[in-house]
Design a protein around this motif. Structure first.
Motif, PDB file in Angstrom:
ATOM      1  N   SER A  81       0.889  -1.475  -0.188  1.00 53.99           N
ATOM      2  CA  SER A  81       0.365  -0.125   0.058  1.00 53.99           C
ATOM      3  C   SER A  81       0.911   1.158   0.361  1.00 53.99           C
ATOM      4  O   SER A  81       2.512   1.215   0.165  1.00 53.99           O
ATOM      5  N   PRO A  82       0.269   2.315  -0.273  1.00 57.99           N
ATOM      6  CA  PRO A  82       0.730   3.825   0.289  1.00 57.99           C
ATOM      7  C   PRO A  82       1.838   3.150   0.999  1.00 57.99           C
ATOM      8  O   PRO A  82       2.892   4.663   1.161  1.00 57.99           O
ATOM      9  N   ALA A 102       6.017   3.740   2.226  1.00 56.75           N
ATOM     10  CA  ALA A 102       6.724   4.948   2.502  1.00 56.75           C
ATOM     11  C   ALA A 102       6.873   5.127   4.131  1.00 56.75           C
ATOM     12  O   ALA A 102       8.026   5.748   4.085  1.00 56.75           O
ATOM     13  N   SER A 154       5.230  10.938   0.444  1.00 54.96           N
ATOM     14  CA  SER A 154       5.372  10.283  -0.865  1.00 54.96           C
ATOM     15  C   SER A 154       4.055   9.434  -0.462  1.00 54.96           C
ATOM     16  O   SER A 154       3.070   9.005  -1.459  1.00 54.96           O
ATOM     17  N   THR A 182       0.842  11.328  -1.928  1.00 56.49           N
ATOM     18  CA  THR A 182       1.300  11.213  -3.462  1.00 56.49           C
ATOM     19  C   THR A 182       0.603   9.788  -3.614  1.00 56.49           C
ATOM     20  O   THR A 182      -0.291  10.552  -5.287  1.00 56.49           O
ATOM     21  N   GLN A 183       0.688   8.697  -3.073  1.00 54.02           N
ATOM     22  CA  GLN A 183       0.315   7.907  -3.652  1.00 54.02           C
ATOM     23  C   GLN A 183      -1.018   7.259  -3.613  1.00 54.02           C
ATOM     24  O   GLN A 183      -1.704   7.095  -4.878  1.00 54.02           O
ATOM     25  N   TRP A 184      -1.207   8.181  -3.039  1.00 53.22           N
ATOM     26  CA  TRP A 184      -2.956   7.550  -2.462  1.00 53.22           C
ATOM     27  C   TRP A 184      -3.771   8.726  -2.846  1.00 53.22           C
ATOM     28  O   TRP A 184      -5.331   7.806  -3.966  1.00 53.22           O
ATOM     29  N   SER A 211      -3.332   9.668  -6.170  1.00 55.69           N
ATOM     30  CA  SER A 211      -3.079   9.000  -7.441  1.00 55.69           C
ATOM     31  C   SER A 211      -4.199   7.728  -7.814  1.00 55.69           C
ATOM     32  O   SER A 211      -4.415   8.199  -8.749  1.00 55.69           O
ATOM     33  N   GLN A 212      -4.854   7.663  -7.017  1.00 55.14           N
ATOM     34  CA  GLN A 212      -5.738   6.604  -7.020  1.00 55.14           C
ATOM     35  C   GLN A 212      -7.168   7.110  -7.396  1.00 55.14           C
ATOM     36  O   GLN A 212      -8.497   6.758  -8.107  1.00 55.14           O
TER      37      GLN A 212
END
Length: 237
Positions: A123-124, A127, A219, A222-224, A226-227
């Motif tokens: 998962s995110p 990071a 980070s 940013t990843q979460w 992006s979903q």
């Protein structure tokens, strides 16, 4: 622009280091003050963020507005609308999903690392691997039915859970700006005294971890984020 509504319980516990990240993702941020503002706009926001505070998720007898928060959160999650909860916000998410929230044997206050589950490592939250994060709570949630446990800590077995790609609940404070730790030390002075926690220790830990923690949390989110749909119709808008 997309809309992000942030339910805030204490003025200095805002979205901290992550507010600029939302703006970079074309979100207009609007704060709603718990206990003062009408929370109905939160139901239609593209993203809802519920922050922490020094009250319990089960304290509606003392703070009736908690029932309004629970209703908004439950409605959003039933429609799979993007929702993020931090500390008290995570506990309210758990309760809205039918899970229990109860006091711990002792408070968890200070910086310490998480232990990620196998799901957490995918998962995110990856990071945050080996990164001390800020804990500041005396209650804990159980994991709601259908949700996925992502992380634990030495004192608290349930530090984060997700529900699909649309809901993330974090017991720890990934949003806190360590450069503003003094506001937390002043605002929660009575709690620190009762817990026997020295402000000087938290001040030292914040200075040691602030830069790396800020980068890691950026980070993570940013990843979460992006979903979330970009340049398209937001889910259930």
């Amino acid at each position: 622009m997309k809309t992000a509504i942030v339910i805030r319980h204490v003025l200095f516990e805002d979205f901290g280091i992550l507010a600029p990240l939302l703006q970079e993702h074309d979100f207009a941020i609007r704060y709603l003050e718990a206990g003062l503002d009408d929370l109905s706009p939160a139901g239609q926001a593209d993203l809802l963020i519920v922050l922490g505070g020094p009250i319990g998720a089960f304290d509606e007898d003392k703070y009736p507005f908690i029932l309004d928060e629970l209703a908004v959160i439950k409605h959003r999650l039933s429609l799979q609308k993007f929702t993020l909860g931090i500390c008290l916000g995570a506990q309210l998410m758990a309760r809205a999903l039918g899970a229990a929230v109860a006091p711990m044997q002792q408070q968890e206050i200070g910086f310490s690392p998480l232990t990620l589950t196998a799901a957490g490592e995918k998962s995110p939250l990856l990071a945050l691997q080996n990164q001390p994060v800020l804990h500041w709570h005396g209650d804990q949630f159980t994991i709601p039915q259908g949700a996925t446990l992502l992380a634990a800590s030495a004192q608290c077995p349930h530090q984060a859970f997700s529900l699909g790609d649309y809901a993330l609940a974090l017991q720890f404070h990934a949003e806190a700006d360590c450069q503003r730790i003094e506001q937390w030390l002043i605002g929660h002075a009575a709690e620190l005294a009762m817990a026997g926690t020295e402000p000087s220790l938290l001040r030292k830990q914040a200075a040691e971890n602030g830069a790396t923690l800020s980068s890691a949390c950026r980070s993570l989110f940013t990843q979460w984020l992006s979903q979330l749909p970009n340049n398209a119709t937001i889910l259930n808008r």
